[in-house]
Design a protein around this motif. Sequence first.
Motif, PDB file in Angstrom:
ATOM      1  N   PHE A 150       0.821  -1.219   0.000  1.00 58.95           N
ATOM      2  CA  PHE A 150       0.000   0.000   0.000  1.00 58.95           C
ATOM      3  C   PHE A 150       0.850   1.264   0.000  1.00 58.95           C
ATOM      4  O   PHE A 150       0.321   2.363  -0.048  1.00 58.95           O
ATOM      5  CB  PHE A 150      -0.928   0.006   1.216  1.00 58.95           C
ATOM      6  N   GLY A 151       2.166   1.104   0.108  1.00 63.27           N
ATOM      7  CA  GLY A 151       3.044   2.261   0.176  1.00 63.27           C
ATOM      8  C   GLY A 151       3.147   2.846   1.571  1.00 63.27           C
ATOM      9  O   GLY A 151       3.589   3.977   1.741  1.00 63.27           O
ATOM     10  N   ALA A 152       2.737   2.059   2.581  1.00 60.50           N
ATOM     11  CA  ALA A 152       2.810   2.539   3.967  1.00 60.50           C
ATOM     12  C   ALA A 152       4.260   2.564   4.423  1.00 60.50           C
ATOM     13  O   ALA A 152       5.072   1.721   4.028  1.00 60.50           O
ATOM     14  CB  ALA A 152       1.982   1.634   4.877  1.00 60.50           C
ATOM     15  N   ARG A 153       4.570   3.520   5.246  1.00 63.33           N
ATOM     16  CA  ARG A 153       5.925   3.684   5.781  1.00 63.33           C
ATOM     17  C   ARG A 153       5.904   3.350   7.269  1.00 63.33           C
ATOM     18  O   ARG A 153       5.072   3.870   8.021  1.00 63.33           O
ATOM     19  CB  ARG A 153       6.346   5.136   5.568  1.00 63.33           C
ATOM     20  N   MET A 154       6.805   2.457   7.702  1.00 67.12           N
ATOM     21  CA  MET A 154       6.904   2.123   9.124  1.00 67.12           C
ATOM     22  C   MET A 154       7.554   3.304   9.836  1.00 67.12           C
ATOM     23  O   MET A 154       8.638   3.746   9.452  1.00 67.12           O
ATOM     24  CB  MET A 154       7.724   0.861   9.340  1.00 67.12           C
TER      25      MET A 154
END
Length: 167
Positions: A107-111
């Motif tokens: 989803f293109g989420a960044r930790m």
Amino acid sequence: MSQHTLSVIVEDKPGVLSRVSAMFSNRGFNIHSLAVGPTHVPERSHITVVVDAPELEQLKKQLHKLVNVIKVTELERSDALESEVLIARVSCDPVSRGEIGDTAGLFGARMIDLGPDSITFELSGTPEHLASFIDNMKPYGIVDLVKSGRVAMKRISDVARTVVGQA
């Protein structure tokens, strides 16, 4: 009732946001999302309001009557660029950490934070994109979640839709 998105340009003065939001609540309309921020023009702010209403013509006229309101535009979903920001803390154990990270990465989420039993992600995108991310994280257990209000502006061409993959 259906959801409508309004773009409201206002003078950047104390109390303007309060008067705009009060106008909706005084008429019994539920605000789903409200975001405000500066514009490229000094001393002006942009308010994006997503509201449940059967018809907005009267509301738009009443908004125009408010002091400090410069411009009111209803944005149709097909003609709007929309985005929200989400921060979600997802429960995880060491075994599922990689799987959760891989799913979030799709989803293109960044930790942005990693704890012993959770991972926190940041993600921006359309409301539908964020809803899909949330649905995919639910099986792991969402511990905490916060979303910004929606920001939106009018799309200028169909070319942008193809360029960013929103066709």
